[in-house]
Design an enzyme around this catalytic site. Structure first.
Site, mmCIF file in Angstrom:
data_model
loop_
_atom_site.group_PDB
_atom_site.id
_atom_site.type_symbol
_atom_site.label_atom_id
_atom_site.label_comp_id
_atom_site.label_asym_id
_atom_site.label_seq_id
_atom_site.Cartn_x
_atom_site.Cartn_y
_atom_site.Cartn_z
ATOM 1 C CD GLU A 119 -9.979 1.114 11.827
ATOM 2 O OE1 GLU A 119 -9.017 1.517 12.501
ATOM 3 O OE2 GLU A 119 -10.886 0.420 12.308
ATOM 4 N N GLY A 131 -7.633 6.003 6.200
ATOM 5 C CA GLY A 131 -6.963 7.177 5.631
ATOM 6 C C GLY A 131 -6.945 8.323 6.616
ATOM 7 C CB SER A 132 -6.046 11.811 6.147
ATOM 8 O OG SER A 132 -6.842 12.094 5.011
ATOM 9 N N PRO A 133 -8.063 11.897 8.589
ATOM 10 C CG PRO A 133 -7.626 12.548 10.791
ATOM 11 C CD PRO A 133 -6.949 12.102 9.528
ATOM 12 C CB VAL A 178 -9.763 11.593 2.879
ATOM 13 C CG1 VAL A 178 -10.501 10.754 1.848
ATOM 14 C CG2 VAL A 178 -8.743 12.487 2.182
ATOM 15 N N GLY A 179 -11.631 11.200 5.600
ATOM 16 C CA GLY A 179 -12.668 10.475 6.347
ATOM 17 C C GLY A 179 -13.985 11.257 6.373
ATOM 18 C CB CYS A 197 -2.105 4.807 11.370
ATOM 19 S SG CYS A 197 -2.347 3.045 11.635
HETATM 20 P P1 NAD Z 1 -5.806 9.671 2.444
HETATM 21 O O1 NAD Z 1 -6.978 9.996 3.290
HETATM 22 O O2 NAD Z 1 -5.176 10.750 1.650
HETATM 23 O O3 NAD Z 1 -6.212 8.532 1.371
HETATM 24 C C1 NAD Z 1 -6.847 7.324 1.755
HETATM 25 C C2 NAD Z 1 -7.666 6.794 0.593
HETATM 26 O O4 NAD Z 1 -8.676 7.742 0.257
HETATM 27 C C3 NAD Z 1 -6.868 6.538 -0.689
HETATM 28 O O5 NAD Z 1 -7.295 5.325 -1.256
HETATM 29 C C4 NAD Z 1 -7.218 7.714 -1.580
HETATM 30 O O6 NAD Z 1 -7.227 7.400 -2.938
HETATM 31 C C5 NAD Z 1 -8.623 8.065 -1.133
HETATM 32 N N1 NAD Z 1 -8.927 9.496 -1.267
HETATM 33 C C6 NAD Z 1 -8.055 10.541 -1.118
HETATM 34 N N2 NAD Z 1 -8.699 11.716 -1.299
HETATM 35 C C7 NAD Z 1 -9.990 11.404 -1.550
HETATM 36 C C8 NAD Z 1 -11.156 12.178 -1.844
HETATM 37 N N3 NAD Z 1 -11.113 13.503 -1.890
HETATM 38 N N4 NAD Z 1 -12.318 11.531 -2.057
HETATM 39 C C9 NAD Z 1 -12.373 10.194 -2.005
HETATM 40 N N5 NAD Z 1 -11.308 9.402 -1.754
HETATM 41 C C10 NAD Z 1 -10.133 9.989 -1.532
HETATM 42 O O7 NAD Z 1 -4.781 8.959 3.405
HETATM 43 P P2 NAD Z 1 -3.342 8.391 3.063
HETATM 44 O O8 NAD Z 1 -2.429 9.519 2.792
HETATM 45 O O9 NAD Z 1 -3.458 7.312 2.051
HETATM 46 O O10 NAD Z 1 -2.964 7.688 4.445
HETATM 47 C C11 NAD Z 1 -2.419 8.389 5.513
HETATM 48 C C12 NAD Z 1 -3.433 8.603 6.602
HETATM 49 O O11 NAD Z 1 -4.104 7.405 6.895
HETATM 50 C C13 NAD Z 1 -2.796 9.037 7.909
HETATM 51 O O12 NAD Z 1 -3.605 9.989 8.540
HETATM 52 C C14 NAD Z 1 -2.771 7.760 8.724
HETATM 53 O O13 NAD Z 1 -2.708 7.947 10.105
HETATM 54 C C15 NAD Z 1 -4.041 7.125 8.293
HETATM 55 N N6 NAD Z 1 -3.997 5.695 8.510
HETATM 56 C C16 NAD Z 1 -4.805 5.153 9.452
HETATM 57 C C17 NAD Z 1 -4.751 3.796 9.699
HETATM 58 C C18 NAD Z 1 -5.624 3.153 10.741
HETATM 59 O O14 NAD Z 1 -5.647 1.942 10.786
HETATM 60 N N7 NAD Z 1 -6.332 3.907 11.554
HETATM 61 C C19 NAD Z 1 -3.862 3.006 8.977
HETATM 62 C C20 NAD Z 1 -3.066 3.600 8.026
HETATM 63 C C21 NAD Z 1 -3.132 4.943 7.787
#
Ligand code: NAD
Length: 476
Positions: free
Chosen positions: A217, A195-197, A199-200, A251
């Site tokens: 990731e 996901g995003s940095p 939320v990471g 990504c």
């Molecule tokens: P996101 O971080 O918003 O969400 C990812 C996951 O986290 C989802 O399942 C969501 O339900 C959960 N989530 C969201 N907010 C949360 C919180 N506050 N607490 C706990 N869990 C939470 O990311 P996204 O919008 O789904 O994806 C886009 C991002 O992911 C982009 O930055 C993209 O570059 C990255 N990404 C990275 C890879 C990789 O392999 N490195 C692959 C795909 C996407």
């Protein structure tokens, strides 16, 4: 609480149930792991049409793109695991020192236990199932949390997975941030997050409370340097394919181009020609071009079209969440489009005067998930590779390094930590346990290290245990 495939059971119940199966050793045997991975392969094979339909609903993803990046990439990891798991699981014997000559020293690949896999919406099948193959291969139980934004795929996976996998060992939990926050209150033995940095950081904070190891990731802005000597038409083809695939919601997509003004003059018309070849005169009518996942992201990407000058595209349609493949020029470093990860079909071209300036630009920003460099001159590609840092790198193409499962895939710094794909997934989900099995005899030799310490023994002990520089004598 989000829906789960275990009716009204709480998250703690689900984790407890999986932990009981793990503790009972259910996931440990080679046969169990192979059977579950094989079943996952069957899920993909038997539900191709439903997967295609779900992704069409969520992202208007063309079936071609779904087959290639959602199904085939997972199949590759399924097949790699089926072909190699027996070898991967073998204890790895290591070199020993003199003190342990008669003993066995090896690395045992142990499963962590109950792992949590959280996925993103842009490749919702791939990003959940590729890590799952690694988790199963390594002998773990797993809870999967698909993204709530790719709704149809979330529903499909939560229906299908329990039908193909052992429900005592694997579970799907659905829901958004609130549900995930509750889920994270439980103790997991490993968390794999895509996901995003931002939320990471939340995930890592929650994991830290339990000292749970994580793989993150994440995303970021992937720079793409285009050298003056490039064949601009093939560069435009490769660039456009990797930027506009899945409507730019990838990504590892090249996020922006760095090139000279001269190259820009050639690249923009070449990109225009390529886009017309790819998607016709009106990309909105093309069956091969995706849509933005939801209204929030549509508004976000649309706002980025205001940066610099539109050289190609720029149209949008709120009703269908369509944003045309767009190329922006005359952007500045402080423009919004150069500040955040674009994650949409927009390619800004930022002009620089030289390779050195491009490298300096890249190095002033966060370390990205991927860096791309196009040049017919290997020295130029090498220079970008040697003088920058990123999760992965691809010379003379975009995204294609991802298709090689013998390469580790993952980020560095702001783009994440840890790697996966193929054997790297197996290693990520395995604890590498260092084991020494000593022989019970020759106690006399051991007395050298016991108190009361005798100074005369120290030389022997050091000689028997210390690693020496190559070419140095190992005897006193
Ligand atoms: P996101 O971080 O918003 O969400 C990812 C996951 O986290 C989802 O399942 C969501 O339900 C959960 N989530 C969201 N907010 C949360 C919180 N506050 N607490 C706990 N869990 C939470 O990311 P996204 O919008 O789904 O994806 C886009 C991002 O992911 C982009 O930055 C993209 O570059 C990255 N990404 C990275 C890879 C990789 O392999 N490195 C692959 C795909 C996407």
């Amino acid at each position: 609480m989000g829906i789960s495939n275990f009716g009204m059971s709480s998250y703690a119940d689900i984790v407890g149930r999986l932990r009981a199966s793990f503790d009972a050793g259910k996931t440990r045997s080679l046969e169990f792991r192979l059977a579950q991975i094989q079943s996952l392969g069957k899920l993909l094979e038997e539900n191709k049409a439903a997967i295609n339909e779900a992704l069409l609903q969520d992202l208007n993803k063309p079936a071609f793109e779904t087959e290639l990046s959602e199904i085939s990439l997972v199949n590759t990891d399924v097949n790699l695991a089926l072909n190699n798991l027996k070898t991967w699981m073998k204890d790895e014997y290591v070199e020993k020192n003199w003190a342990t000559t008669f003993d066995s020293a090896f690395i045992r690949k142990d499963p962590f236990g109950v792992v949590l896999i959280i996925g993103a919406w842009n490749y919702p099948v791939n990003l959940l199932l590729i890590p799952l193959v690694g988790a199963i291969a390594a002998g773990n139980c797993a809870i999967l949390k698909p993204s709530e934004l790719s709704k149809s795929t979330e529903k499909l996976l939560s229906d299908l997975l329990p039908r193909y996998l052992d429900q005592e060992c694997f579970a799907v939990v659905c829901g958004g941030p609130q549900d995930t926050t509750q889920l994270l209150e439980n103790k997991f033995d490993y968390i794999f997050f895509t996901g995003s940095p931002n939320v990471g950081k939340i995930i890592m904070t929650a994991a830290a409370k339990q000292l749970t190891p994580v793989t993150l990731e994440l995303g970021g802005k992937n720079p793409c340097f285009v050298d003056d000597g490039c064949d601009f038409k093939s560069t435009a083809n490769r660039l456009a394919w990797s930027r506009f695939y899945n409507a730019g919601q990838t990504c590892v997509a090249p996020d922006y181009v760095l090139c000279t003004q001269e190259m820009r003059e050639k690249l923009v018309p070449a990109l225009k020609e390529t886009l017309e070849e790819f998607y016709g005169k009106d990309p909105q009518q093309s069956p091969d071009f995706g849509r933005i996942v939801n209204d929030r992201h549509f508004q976000r990407v649309k706002a980025l079209l205001g940066s610099g000058t539109v050289a190609i595209g720029g149209q949008s349609d709120e009703k269908t969440k369509y944003i045309a493949p767009t190329v922006l020029v005359d952007v500045t470093e402080s423009d919004p489009v150069m500040q955040e990860e674009i994650f949409g079909p927009v390619l800004p071209i930022f002009t620089v005067k030289s390779l050195d300036e491009a490298i300096a630009f890249i190095n002033r920003h966060e370390r990205p998930l991927a860096i791309y460099a196009f040049s017919p001159d290997g020295k130029v590609v090498d220079a970008v590779l040697a003088r920058t840092s990123s999760g992965g790198f691809c010379g003379n193409d975009g995204m294609m390094h991802m298709s090689v499962p013998t390469l580790p895939f993952g980020g560095i710094g702001n783009s994440g930590m840890g790697v996966y794909h193929g054997k790297f997934s197996y290693d990520t989900f395995s604890h590498h346990r260092g084991v020494l099995l000593r022989s019970t005899g020759m106690e006399k030799l051991n007395t050298l290290r016991y108190p009361p310490y005798a100074q005369r023994n120290i030389g022997w002990l050091i000689s028997a245990t210390e690693t020496k520089r190559k070419g140095m004598c190992n005897i006193l």
